[in-house]
Enzyme design. Structure first.
Site, mmCIF file in Angstrom:
data_model
loop_
_atom_site.group_PDB
_atom_site.id
_atom_site.type_symbol
_atom_site.label_atom_id
_atom_site.label_comp_id
_atom_site.label_asym_id
_atom_site.label_seq_id
_atom_site.Cartn_x
_atom_site.Cartn_y
_atom_site.Cartn_z
ATOM 1 N N GLY A 107 0.796 -1.216 0.000
ATOM 2 C CA GLY A 107 0.000 0.000 0.000
ATOM 3 C C GLY A 107 0.827 1.263 0.000
ATOM 4 O O GLY A 107 0.310 2.361 0.256
ATOM 5 N N HIS A 138 6.528 18.782 4.455
ATOM 6 C CA HIS A 138 7.008 17.743 3.548
ATOM 7 C C HIS A 138 6.215 16.444 3.734
ATOM 8 O O HIS A 138 5.917 16.055 4.875
ATOM 9 C CB HIS A 138 8.496 17.476 3.795
ATOM 10 C CG HIS A 138 9.156 16.685 2.710
ATOM 11 N ND1 HIS A 138 9.115 15.309 2.684
ATOM 12 C CD2 HIS A 138 9.864 17.083 1.617
ATOM 13 C CE1 HIS A 138 9.767 14.887 1.617
ATOM 14 N NE2 HIS A 138 10.241 15.930 0.952
ATOM 15 N N ASN A 140 7.066 13.299 3.427
ATOM 16 C CA ASN A 140 7.772 12.264 4.183
ATOM 17 C C ASN A 140 8.231 12.755 5.549
ATOM 18 O O ASN A 140 7.998 12.096 6.569
ATOM 19 C CB ASN A 140 8.997 11.761 3.395
ATOM 20 C CG ASN A 140 8.628 11.071 2.110
ATOM 21 O OD1 ASN A 140 8.426 11.735 1.102
ATOM 22 N ND2 ASN A 140 8.526 9.744 2.129
ATOM 23 N N ASP A 141 8.877 13.901 5.572
ATOM 24 C CA ASP A 141 9.497 14.373 6.810
ATOM 25 C C ASP A 141 8.478 14.762 7.876
ATOM 26 O O ASP A 141 8.765 14.627 9.076
ATOM 27 C CB ASP A 141 10.401 15.579 6.522
ATOM 28 C CG ASP A 141 11.587 15.207 5.646
ATOM 29 O OD1 ASP A 141 11.975 14.021 5.634
ATOM 30 O OD2 ASP A 141 12.128 16.111 4.970
ATOM 31 N N SER A 148 5.919 4.105 8.753
ATOM 32 C CA SER A 148 6.225 3.386 7.527
ATOM 33 C C SER A 148 4.895 2.934 6.946
ATOM 34 O O SER A 148 3.925 2.726 7.686
ATOM 35 C CB SER A 148 7.109 2.168 7.810
ATOM 36 O OG SER A 148 7.111 1.270 6.715
ATOM 37 N N ASN A 150 4.400 0.126 6.077
ATOM 38 C CA ASN A 150 4.246 -1.238 6.572
ATOM 39 C C ASN A 150 3.470 -1.341 7.873
ATOM 40 O O ASN A 150 2.882 -2.389 8.171
ATOM 41 C CB ASN A 150 5.622 -1.884 6.737
ATOM 42 C CG ASN A 150 6.388 -1.932 5.436
ATOM 43 O OD1 ASN A 150 5.848 -1.638 4.375
ATOM 44 N ND2 ASN A 150 7.659 -2.303 5.515
ATOM 45 N N HIS A 197 -35.304 -32.336 5.728
ATOM 46 C CA HIS A 197 -34.927 -32.963 4.447
ATOM 47 C C HIS A 197 -35.896 -32.576 3.329
ATOM 48 O O HIS A 197 -36.059 -33.322 2.361
ATOM 49 C CB HIS A 197 -34.888 -34.495 4.558
ATOM 50 C CG HIS A 197 -33.986 -35.014 5.622
ATOM 51 N ND1 HIS A 197 -32.679 -35.365 5.396
ATOM 52 C CD2 HIS A 197 -34.219 -35.238 6.948
ATOM 53 C CE1 HIS A 197 -32.133 -35.793 6.531
ATOM 54 N NE2 HIS A 197 -33.047 -35.714 7.484
ATOM 55 N N SER A 327 -41.165 -11.749 -15.040
ATOM 56 C CA SER A 327 -40.831 -12.468 -16.260
ATOM 57 C C SER A 327 -41.087 -11.597 -17.478
ATOM 58 O O SER A 327 -42.048 -10.822 -17.513
ATOM 59 C CB SER A 327 -41.650 -13.755 -16.369
ATOM 60 O OG SER A 327 -41.448 -14.393 -17.612
ATOM 61 N N LYS A 333 -46.314 -12.987 -13.482
ATOM 62 C CA LYS A 333 -45.382 -13.716 -12.615
ATOM 63 C C LYS A 333 -44.585 -12.727 -11.763
ATOM 64 O O LYS A 333 -44.089 -11.726 -12.258
ATOM 65 C CB LYS A 333 -44.435 -14.560 -13.456
ATOM 66 C CG LYS A 333 -43.584 -15.539 -12.643
ATOM 67 C CD LYS A 333 -42.792 -16.446 -13.581
ATOM 68 C CE LYS A 333 -42.109 -17.574 -12.819
ATOM 69 N NZ LYS A 333 -41.093 -17.088 -11.901
ATOM 70 N N GLU A 340 -33.322 -13.283 -3.600
ATOM 71 C CA GLU A 340 -32.279 -13.641 -4.558
ATOM 72 C C GLU A 340 -31.118 -12.650 -4.516
ATOM 73 O O GLU A 340 -29.949 -13.033 -4.652
ATOM 74 C CB GLU A 340 -32.879 -13.720 -5.957
ATOM 75 C CG GLU A 340 -33.892 -14.853 -6.102
ATOM 76 C CD GLU A 340 -34.749 -14.731 -7.353
ATOM 77 O OE1 GLU A 340 -34.507 -13.800 -8.158
ATOM 78 O OE2 GLU A 340 -35.654 -15.559 -7.532
#
Length: 474
Positions: A107, A138, A140-141, A148, A150, A197, A327, A333, A340
């Site tokens: 990611g 920034h 990243n900074d 991270s 991660n 059944h 239908s 119908k 469904e």
């Protein structure tokens, strides 16, 4: 005005759409992954914003953002950073997240997309020029400080999933359960024949049958809560491989606490950051609970579909609301379309769980799982589909379905299973012979008993009372 501007990252220059808030790394990902056209789910984008807000708050409180040195921010800049994080969390910048979900498996592309958008938006909030090469805030900074991909991307997945289950799925399940429980109480005096059944069985009450479905939904609510529990541990604080390099020892705990305050969900720091970074077992467990809920919804909707079959040649013990012509060739119908629809949702969720389970088992090597984007996508889609399906089913089917007492009661007297209550009086073998004779002659058990004088009338009336068969008795 030019259609593009030039941005630079560690690999060189990139042309980026002129007015985009994102920068070079996002654009590289857009170009590298023309796969599905599906961006990151909005819920996950918003969670990324919330996680970045929690991270910035923790760094502010720890003095990391305002310490002396090259990366120092003043109080106004920190406030702008927090405001930009909040805007992402609130969905105000959703159009700035174009990266395909089928991207780098950690990611990273989406994490950097988030960092770039927040940094540029914060600069703009300050009244600065976000197109300058040297950025005072920034990606990243500052935005990614102490983090991270991660540990942050899986943290955002956990937060997004937990929030969606809490706000969307659990209320939908609770409403569904309440409607079924109400119907069960209303229909508790209606006796019908049981079926095991798909064959005739002893009588029960329609309310008892629907009450069983309501209990299934009650258990689904419990499973949804357990699904949240499975993602409460957050990897934030582990950074790259779980060691916590480049972050404060208290960072993970503070991020979890901030997210708990924001969401009212009791998130906690991962007990072990090596596990928290590398494995997605909690997400697999969460998806498994969602799969079980899907299995329940399939079963509930399919049973309702069978009970509503007809109207003349099926059971028709429940009358389902007419929603649309059924239908293109058979006039008049009408089909159980809401049942469904829910059954198809269940199939999709079960498939999503297979994706999550496979990704969790095979995608993690050593310190990282590299299947995280698709795991987040599948899990969040499951939550969204389950919740939406429950809402639609309640609104367009469950609330309006009605019992058909005549159809329920018509089969009771004819059922060969009525002979079951004669076992204590004449024994199993004699009762079985009577059932076969009744089927062969077309007569009811009651009629045969009277013809053959099997039992006194008062005993027979008591033994063959359908209501007494719906409850335990001596």
């Amino acid at each position: 005005m030019s259609e593009y501007r030039v941005e630079r990252d560690s690999m060189g220059e990139v042309q980026v759409p002129a007015q985009a808030y994102y920068s070079a790394q996002t654009q590289r990902a857009v170009e590298n992954f023309p796969i599905s056209g599906w961006p990151l789910p909005a819920a996950l984008v918003h969670a990324m914003g919330l996680v970045k807000l929690a991270c910035a708050t923790a760094n502010r409180d720890l003095g990391k953002l305002t310490r002396t040195g090259k990366n120092k921010l003043d109080d106004q800049q920190v406030a702008a950073l927090l405001e930009a994080c909040r805007e992402v969390a609130d969905g105000k910048l959703d159009k700035e997240f174009p990266v395909d979900v089928f991207q780098t498996g950690s990611g990273t592309s989406s994490n950097m997309n988030t960092n770039e958008v927040i940094a540029n938006r914060a600069i703009e909030i300050l009244g600065g020029n976000r197109f300058e090469k040297e950025k005072p805030i920034h990606p990243n900074d500052h935005v990614n400080m102490g983090q991270s991909t991660n540990d942050i991307f899986p943290t955002a997945i956990h937060v997004a999933v937990a929030m969606q289950i809490k706000s969307d799925l659990i209320p939908a399940l609770e409403r569904f359960q309440n409607v079924l429980a109400t119907k069960a109480a209303e229909w508790d005096k209606i006796i019908k024949i049981g079926r095991t059944h798909l064959a005739d069985a002893t009588p029960l009450r329609l309310g008892q049958e629907i009450g069983g479905l309501a209990r299934q939904m009650e258990m689904s609510i419990q499973r949804a809560k357990r699904a949240i529990d499975s993602v409460l541990e957050l990897p934030a604080g582990g950074t790259a491989v779980g060691t916590g390099i480049n972050t404060h020892p208290e960072f993970g705990r503070r991020v979890a606490e901030a997210l708990s305050r924001e969401t009212s969900i009791p998130f906690v720091e991962a007990v072990n950051h090596f596990e928290g970074n590398a494995q997605r077992d909690g997400l697999v467990e969460c998806s498994g609970q969602l799969r079980t809920i899907a299995s329940t919804l399939f079963n509930v909707s399919n049973n309702i579909r069978w009970l509503g079959s007809g109207p003349r040649c099926g059971f028709y013990e429940i009358q389902l609301p007419d929603r649309q012509p059924g239908s293109s060739i058979m006039p008049g119908k009408v089909n159980p379309v809401m049942c469904e629809s829910m059954m198809q949702v269940a199939a999709r969720v079960i498939g999503n769980d297979a994706t999550v389970a496979f990704s969790g088992a095979t995608g993690g090597q050593f310190q990282l799982n590299i299947m995280m984007p698709v795991m987040g996508l599948a899990t969040l889609e499951s939550v969204k589909l389950l919740a939406a399906s429950c809402r639609a089913f309640v609104d367009f089917c469950a609330l309006e379905m009605e019992a058909n007492p005549e159809a329920c009661e018509a089969a009771v007297e004819k059922s060969l299973a009525m002979v079951t209550s004669l076992n204590p009086h004449i024994g199993y073998e004699n009762a079985a012979a009577m059932a076969k004779k009744a089927f062969k002659t077309g007569k009811t058990i009651r009629e045969l008993c009277r013809e053959d004088g099997v039992l006194p009338e008062s005993t027979l009336r008591e033994a063959l009372d359908p209501w007494s068969m719906t409850e335990p008795h001596e």
